[in-house]
Motif scaffolding. Structure first.
Motif, short mmCIF file in Angstrom:
data_model
loop_
_atom_site.label_atom_id
_atom_site.label_comp_id
_atom_site.label_asym_id
_atom_site.label_seq_id
_atom_site.Cartn_x
_atom_site.Cartn_y
_atom_site.Cartn_z
N VAL A 386 0.84 -1.21 0.00
CA VAL A 386 0.00 0.00 0.00
C VAL A 386 0.87 1.25 0.00
CG1 VAL A 386 -0.15 0.03 2.55
CG2 VAL A 386 -1.83 1.29 1.21
N GLY A 387 0.33 2.30 -0.55
CA GLY A 387 0.94 3.62 -0.35
C GLY A 387 1.45 4.30 -1.60
N GLU A 388 1.84 3.52 -2.57
CA GLU A 388 2.38 4.10 -3.80
C GLU A 388 2.42 2.99 -4.84
OE1 GLU A 388 6.65 4.79 -3.54
OE2 GLU A 388 6.67 3.64 -1.69
N PRO A 389 2.57 3.36 -6.09
CA PRO A 389 2.69 2.31 -7.10
C PRO A 389 3.95 1.49 -6.82
CG PRO A 389 2.41 4.48 -8.13
CD PRO A 389 2.66 4.71 -6.67
N ASP A 411 -2.05 -5.68 -4.05
CA ASP A 411 -1.57 -4.30 -4.15
C ASP A 411 -2.82 -3.45 -3.92
OD1 ASP A 411 -0.90 -1.76 -5.03
OD2 ASP A 411 0.20 -2.45 -6.79
N THR A 412 -2.89 -2.83 -2.76
CA THR A 412 -4.15 -2.18 -2.35
C THR A 412 -4.08 -0.68 -2.56
OG1 THR A 412 -3.38 -1.89 -0.07
CG2 THR A 412 -4.48 -3.97 -0.59
N TRP A 413 -4.97 -0.18 -3.39
CA TRP A 413 -5.03 1.27 -3.60
C TRP A 413 -6.15 1.87 -2.75
CZ3 TRP A 413 -8.74 4.74 -4.59
CH2 TRP A 413 -8.31 6.07 -4.79
N TRP A 414 -5.81 2.87 -2.01
CA TRP A 414 -6.82 3.64 -1.27
C TRP A 414 -6.17 4.90 -0.72
CZ3 TRP A 414 -6.90 3.35 4.45
CH2 TRP A 414 -5.89 2.54 4.98
N GLN A 415 -6.90 5.67 0.03
CA GLN A 415 -6.41 6.96 0.55
C GLN A 415 -6.95 7.19 1.96
OE1 GLN A 415 -8.58 9.44 -2.41
NE2 GLN A 415 -6.54 10.10 -3.05
N THR A 416 -6.34 8.16 2.64
CA THR A 416 -6.87 8.57 3.94
C THR A 416 -8.37 8.88 3.79
OG1 THR A 416 -4.73 9.61 4.34
CG2 THR A 416 -6.49 10.13 5.89
N ASP A 501 -5.38 11.33 -8.33
CA ASP A 501 -4.36 10.45 -8.91
C ASP A 501 -4.60 10.31 -10.42
OD1 ASP A 501 -3.37 9.89 -6.42
OD2 ASP A 501 -3.85 7.76 -6.45
N VAL A 513 -2.16 2.80 -11.40
CA VAL A 513 -2.12 4.14 -10.82
C VAL A 513 -0.74 4.73 -11.10
CG1 VAL A 513 -2.21 5.46 -8.67
CG2 VAL A 513 -3.82 3.59 -9.07
N ARG A 516 0.18 11.20 -8.17
CA ARG A 516 -0.67 12.35 -7.88
C ARG A 516 -0.66 13.35 -9.04
NH1 ARG A 516 -3.77 11.80 -3.31
NH2 ARG A 516 -4.06 14.02 -3.59
N ASN A 522 4.64 12.06 -2.61
CA ASN A 522 4.55 10.77 -1.95
C ASN A 522 5.98 10.31 -1.66
OD1 ASN A 522 4.18 8.10 -1.24
ND2 ASN A 522 2.36 7.90 -2.52
N ARG A 527 2.30 10.97 2.57
CA ARG A 527 1.82 12.13 1.83
C ARG A 527 2.36 13.41 2.42
NH1 ARG A 527 -4.53 11.54 0.89
NH2 ARG A 527 -4.53 13.78 0.61
C1 WTA Z 1 -1.06 6.66 -3.32
C2 WTA Z 1 -2.52 5.69 2.03
C3 WTA Z 1 -0.51 3.36 -6.21
C4 WTA Z 1 -2.06 7.39 -4.19
C5 WTA Z 1 -3.43 4.47 2.19
C6 WTA Z 1 -3.09 7.88 -3.19
C7 WTA Z 1 -1.13 4.32 -4.21
C8 WTA Z 1 -2.24 8.20 -2.01
C9 WTA Z 1 -1.48 3.05 -3.69
C10 WTA Z 1 -3.00 8.14 -0.71
C11 WTA Z 1 -1.30 1.90 -4.52
C12 WTA Z 1 -1.87 4.56 -2.19
N1 WTA Z 1 -0.82 2.11 -5.77
N2 WTA Z 1 -0.65 4.46 -5.45
N3 WTA Z 1 -1.57 0.67 -4.12
N4 WTA Z 1 -1.94 3.24 -2.43
N5 WTA Z 1 -1.37 5.22 -3.24
O1 WTA Z 1 -3.82 9.19 2.01
O2 WTA Z 1 -1.42 8.47 -4.82
O3 WTA Z 1 -1.53 8.42 2.74
O4 WTA Z 1 -3.82 9.00 -3.65
O5 WTA Z 1 -3.30 6.83 2.02
O6 WTA Z 1 -1.18 7.24 -2.03
O7 WTA Z 1 -2.13 8.33 0.39
P1 WTA Z 1 -2.68 8.25 1.86
#
Ligand code: WTA
Length: 648
Positions: A386-389, A411-416, A501, A513, A516, A522, A527
């Protein structure tokens, strides 16, 4: 000569898709796509069904209330308590002796904390908060390292309906002060000192020095260093000992605020992202159970994030505890006392599910496979990031060296803002592709669009949007509805959430993804706001102006580079570089320090005075310059380019 591992990784690079093994699939909780079809038929009804997995005082009869977009509500007529869902119900079911956390301290100390022990401490601390006048709706700040007390403090707040506001331990006391002010916090829970790689930093003293404006400060005695105690201060252990053992949980409406978490945005002021109770808990519990294919009690789960980030909130605290799972919690750094500590802990506790960030994987890869090689990692059956590509090379290393080629990687994509995982692969169903997060989860809808909101063709880069409300979504920015609407819902209207994103979707519907599109950096999956770092740099008395960009970095994904214009005739020097870096560390935190400072007499600006960061990025990364015709003074670029070349 290429090593065997390099050779094998190069061969794996040719492989584009990785299906789950038959063994994994046949044992997985979800092993076919029926769930997706079912969710798609009526997403709101499907979520309501998932919400029934929680314990409610009053069951909700409604699911999504979308009468006032973008102010969506979920399960609004239900009442519940998050701490009951995380603790009481497991203890009531006879699982009190189950370990919630195998805690490991930096110096090797170990503590196993059971669900029953957590519940006992949470009740006492909830009473301690109450005895200091904290109740429903009062904000409580938490500034603690990775120690079990952080979980107790969060759940004690949840028990009495006091939203918590956790500040990551790596942030500076000044950031704590700011975040306490912004959120009108009434109390703060902090620590005497924090340990990092064998050293102890005085935390309470630093908090005092900066003058955090709250009525009460609870101080956890962790390192035992001397710390100043004033009239408003109370030691956590003494408060616990003096408190009653039983604290009845508040029966809270589903939309009662559970927490505020400040996150970086495109202006210098951090955004107070607000999450509520019922929808959030439903979403984190569901995703934690099914994305990680969790089978309590046989699994031992470890999320290596810090609890001060949303990943820690959702996937160290609320998701795992709602699911009654046994986790590992580690206080220290991944390379202390040695670079094999993570793998030592995986072996020691028999970790079966491991969740970390690409930046950490890249660091481990650099250190070498001999460190994981010292330990038996055969209990692992699922990995997550998690957190970035993640770059395919790091993915493949993770797959091979850590996962032994048998563990699916989610590979989990999400945000705060999204509260919980939105895009990934269901590990028993879908194949994975190194570098792609996968597809929206059941009941989640995403589109990649152009600037006008039209869906772009497959394989074309566009803006990622979420086109259907989801239960874990942020409800607003604390006391700033206007900024909430302006940031997320103005660009494409109140039905379409603007993610920030860039992404593309391939022919199989998998999302890739890219990163940003706003002024958010990142760095190691954290962030950071360019504006916030700029304003910290400019507050240094010798600085006239600054522009911050994220520069591509092999280790940290992006790193902070700052173009700095000094006051008057001042000349840049190494001492000044150090001063500015220290200054940023004191204002925001060490992780915001610029890795590189480039002195510049002037900055490239448009005629309306806006700094063109795109051009600065081109310069810093040594690319051909993009269009410079809109610049007020095109000569600026030539001078800057010269400067950067001199430095290389
Ligand atoms: C990036 C963290 C690619 C993205 C949970 C997002 C990702 C931001 C991924 C959110 C992933 C998070 N692949 N990019 N699996 N997961 N991001 O709020 O740009 O700290 O908008 O949340 O991290 O960061 P945040």
């Amino acid at each position: 000569m290429a090593t065997d591992l390099e050779q094998e990784l190069a061969e794996l690079l040719e492989v584009e898709t990785f299906p789950p093994s038959d063994e994994f699939r046949s044992a997985a909780s979800i092993s076919d796509d029926a769930v997706r079809e079912e969710a798609e038929r009526d997403p709101a009804a499907w979520w309501l069904e998932q919400a029934r997995a929680l314990d409610w005082f009053a069951q909700p009869s409604q699911s999504l209330d979308d009468t006032d977009p973008p102010f969506y509500k979920w399960f609004a007529d239900g009442t519940l308590n998050a701490s009951v869902n995380c603790l009481d119900r497991h203890v009531d079911a006879g699982l009190g002796d189950r370990v919630a956390f195998h805690w490991r301290g930096e110096e090797g100390e170990e503590r196993d904390i059971t669900y029953a022990q957590l519940l006992a401490d949470v009740q006492r601390f909830a009473n301690a908060l109450k005895s200091r006048g904290i109740g429903r709706g009062d904000v409580v700040g938490i500034f603690l390292p990775m120690i079990p007390e952080v979980v107790v403090a969060m759940l004690a707040c949840a028990r009495i309906g006091a939203p918590h506001n956790v500040v990551f331990g790596g942030f500076s006391p000044e950031s704590v002060k700011e975040r306490m002010d912004f959120s009108d916090a009434r109390a703060l829970v902090t620590v005497d000192g924090a340990r990092r790689k064998g050293r102890t930093a005085p935390i309470k003293a630093a908090v005092d020095e900066i003058g955090v404006d709250v009525e009460t400060i609870f101080v956890v005695r962790h390192t035992g260093i001397d710390c100043p105690m004033g009239e408003r201060d109370v030691f956590y252990d003494e408060a616990l000992a003096a408190a009653d053992a039983v604290c009845e949980p508040e029966q809270l409406p589903a939309e009662h605020p559970l927490y505020i978490l400040y996150s970086s945005g495109s202006t210098a002021k951090p955004k107070g992202i607000l999450h509520t109770t019922g929808g959030y808990l439903t979403h984190v519990a569901w995703t934690h159970r099914y994305v990680f294919d969790l089978k309590a009690p046989s699994d031992v789960y470890w999320c290596s994030a810090d609890v001060g980030w949303v990943t820690g909130h959702s996937y160290i605290v609320y998701g795992p505890l709602a699911n009654g799972c046994t986790s590992v919690m580690y206080e220290g750094a991944p390379d202390y006392p040695d670079k094999d500590i993570w793998w030592e802990l995986c072996e020691r506790y028999g970790v079966t599910i491991f969740y970390t960030a690409p930046t950490a994987i890249r660091a481990c890869m650099k250190w070498g496979e001999q460190y994981p090689g010292r330990h038996d990692l055969s209990a692992l059956r699922l990995l997550g990031t998690v957190g970035e590509p993640i770059n395919p090379k790091a993915w493949l290393w993770y797959h091979k060296v850590i996962g032994g080629e048998r563990c699916p990687i989610v590979d989990t994509w999400w945000q705060t803002e999204t509260g919980a995982i939105m895009i990934t692969t269901l590990p028993g169903v879908q194949q994975t592709k190194p570098g792609s997060a996968g597809t929206p989860l059941p009941a989640i809808a995403a589109r990649v669009v152009d600037d006008s909101g039209e869906e772009v063709p497959r394989d074309t880069q566009g803006l990622l949007t979420l086109t259907r409300p989801w239960p874990g979504m942020l409800r607003t920015l604390y006391k700033d509805d206007d900024r909430f609407v302006a940031t997320y819902w103005e660009k494409f209207g109140p039905q379409t959430y603007f993610v920030g994103d860039a992404a593309r979707r391939d022919d199989d519907g998998y999302l890739w993804v890219i990163g940003r599109v706003d002024d958010v950096l990142n760095v190691s999956g954290h962030r950071m706001s360019t504006a916030e770092i700029e304003s910290a740099i400019v507050s240094h008395p010798k600085v006239a102006e600054a522009a911050v960009i994220g520069q591509t970095d092999e280790d940290t994904g992006q790193s902070v580079a700052a173009f700095v214009t000094l006051e008057g005739e001042l000349e840049g020097s190494d001492e000044l570089v150090a001063e500015i870096r220290d200054h940023v560390a004191a204002r925001i935190g060490k992780l915001a320090r610029p890795k590189r400072i480039i002195w510049s007499d002037d900055l490239p600006k448009t005629r309306s005075g806006k700094i063109m960061r795109r051009l600065l990025r081109d310069i810093a990364e040594g690319r051909e310059l993009g269009d410079v015709t809109t610049l007020r003074d095109p000569d600026v670029m030539a001078k800057l380019e010269g400067r950067v070349k001199e430095l290389q």
